[in-house]
Design a protein around this motif. Sequence first.
Motif, PDB file in Angstrom:
ATOM      1  N   HIS A   1     -10.064  11.737 -30.029  1.00 53.69           N
ATOM      2  CA  HIS A   1      -9.160  10.586 -30.016  1.00 53.69           C
ATOM      3  C   HIS A   1      -8.034  10.755 -31.022  1.00 53.69           C
ATOM      4  O   HIS A   1      -6.894  10.369 -30.786  1.00 53.69           O
ATOM      5  CB  HIS A   1      -9.955   9.308 -30.310  1.00 53.69           C
ATOM      6  N   LYS A   2      -8.392  11.373 -32.153  1.00 52.80           N
ATOM      7  CA  LYS A   2      -7.386  11.583 -33.180  1.00 52.80           C
ATOM      8  C   LYS A   2      -6.365  12.639 -32.742  1.00 52.80           C
ATOM      9  O   LYS A   2      -5.166  12.496 -32.967  1.00 52.80           O
ATOM     10  CB  LYS A   2      -8.046  12.010 -34.492  1.00 52.80           C
TER      11      LYS A   2
ATOM     12  N   LEU B   1     -17.390  14.615 -32.396  1.00 51.36           N
ATOM     13  CA  LEU B   1     -16.435  15.104 -31.407  1.00 51.36           C
ATOM     14  C   LEU B   1     -15.494  14.039 -30.858  1.00 51.36           C
ATOM     15  O   LEU B   1     -14.271  14.214 -30.875  1.00 51.36           O
ATOM     16  CB  LEU B   1     -17.184  15.749 -30.228  1.00 51.36           C
ATOM     17  N   TYR B   2     -16.072  12.935 -30.378  1.00 55.04           N
ATOM     18  CA  TYR B   2     -15.219  11.960 -29.703  1.00 55.04           C
ATOM     19  C   TYR B   2     -14.152  11.370 -30.618  1.00 55.04           C
ATOM     20  O   TYR B   2     -12.985  11.313 -30.243  1.00 55.04           O
ATOM     21  CB  TYR B   2     -16.073  10.893 -29.019  1.00 55.04           C
TER      22      TYR B   2
ATOM     23  N   GLY C   1     -15.142  16.385 -23.019  1.00 48.66           N
ATOM     24  CA  GLY C   1     -15.938  16.359 -24.237  1.00 48.66           C
ATOM     25  C   GLY C   1     -17.313  16.994 -24.126  1.00 48.66           C
ATOM     26  O   GLY C   1     -17.647  17.916 -24.874  1.00 48.66           O
ATOM     27  N   TYR C   2     -18.064  16.516 -23.202  1.00 49.50           N
ATOM     28  CA  TYR C   2     -19.425  17.026 -23.026  1.00 49.50           C
ATOM     29  C   TYR C   2     -19.420  18.530 -22.783  1.00 49.50           C
ATOM     30  O   TYR C   2     -20.266  19.267 -23.313  1.00 49.50           O
ATOM     31  CB  TYR C   2     -20.092  16.304 -21.859  1.00 49.50           C
ATOM     32  N   GLU C   3     -18.429  18.978 -22.006  1.00 50.90           N
ATOM     33  CA  GLU C   3     -18.291  20.399 -21.702  1.00 50.90           C
ATOM     34  C   GLU C   3     -18.090  21.210 -22.991  1.00 50.90           C
ATOM     35  O   GLU C   3     -18.632  22.307 -23.134  1.00 50.90           O
ATOM     36  CB  GLU C   3     -17.091  20.586 -20.755  1.00 50.90           C
TER      37      GLU C   3
ATOM     38  N   VAL D   1     -12.743  23.227 -31.825  1.00 44.74           N
ATOM     39  CA  VAL D   1     -12.380  22.461 -30.633  1.00 44.74           C
ATOM     40  C   VAL D   1     -11.023  22.902 -30.087  1.00 44.74           C
ATOM     41  O   VAL D   1     -10.862  23.135 -28.882  1.00 44.74           O
ATOM     42  CB  VAL D   1     -12.365  20.954 -30.949  1.00 44.74           C
ATOM     43  N   MET D   2     -10.057  23.052 -30.974  1.00 45.82           N
ATOM     44  CA  MET D   2      -8.724  23.412 -30.504  1.00 45.82           C
ATOM     45  C   MET D   2      -8.665  24.836 -29.967  1.00 45.82           C
ATOM     46  O   MET D   2      -7.956  25.124 -29.009  1.00 45.82           O
ATOM     47  CB  MET D   2      -7.703  23.187 -31.613  1.00 45.82           C
TER      48      MET D   2
END
Lengths: 118, 118
Positions: free
Chosen positions: A54-55, A49-50, A27-29, A15-16
């Motif tokens: 948030h974290k 993911l979500y 997110g969805y992307e 993700v990063m």
Amino acid sequence: MYSKELLKGTLRTVVMELLARNEKMYGYEITQKVKELTNGKIVITEGALYPLLHKLEADGLVSIEKVAIGKRIRKYYSLTDNGSSTAQQLVEEFADFVATMKLIIDPPAQPGYGTAIV
Amino acid sequence: MYSKELLKGTLRTVVMELLARNEKMYGYEITQKVKELTNGKIVITEGALYPLLHKLEADGLVSIEKVAIGKRIRKYYSLTDNGSSTAQQLVEEFADFVATMKLIIDPPAQPGYGTAIV
DNA sequence: AAATATACATAAGTTTTTTATGTATTGGTG
DNA sequence: CACCAATACATAAAAAACTTATGTATATTT
């Protein structure tokens, strides 16, 4: 879509790294981009993911920009300065880990009796 | 010793690959061998290893041979036929996973307007 | 009009691993 | 020879990271 066990420790890295390459993503992307880039081999579930996003925000590694798309609100995430260096670290750590794993899976030949090192 | 997050999904792979290369090993020996091969970068904790070995046995992937060393009992583990093919699978999956991760971390260049593919 | 895709979110449950403990033998060293 | 470190097993409680399931709502395609 079979890289499940292995993905465990790498979701944050994935993700990063994507955010590092793309300035801002929602997110969805992210889920779609990962599917696309990996030809469906890596699939990020929303349940993973979500909470992660948030974290990352709580940890000050990403910042949020809310954008209204019609009646829907889309949340764009971008790396903070701190997030950028963390992203870089994570990628380096992953590369190092792979190299380390290679020492186990594909160990360098031991010098034996017949192979003097001169 | 810093490959902790990443090690998460790979413990089984590491242990089985070692057993694939060594015919028979006992628990403590595995922890030491991993430390040695990876120059201390990967350290397997006993709390993770022993339950895993027990599970591998329950799943019929390893067999046990107990050997008395003085008053101590040492448990040697070796792969069953089933275990051998599983080990091979795990290593292949890991290689595939790394290749897939590379698609994200080091994506192939998109063909742009100026780069016609002939 | 209905199904699919987009877009977020959370909560319960599972798996995997860490941390903490426990037991006991063996080898080395001051 | 007393003590500490290493060898060798084991388990249990807690934490961490995900999966699965579910929920809500809007937008698009068929």
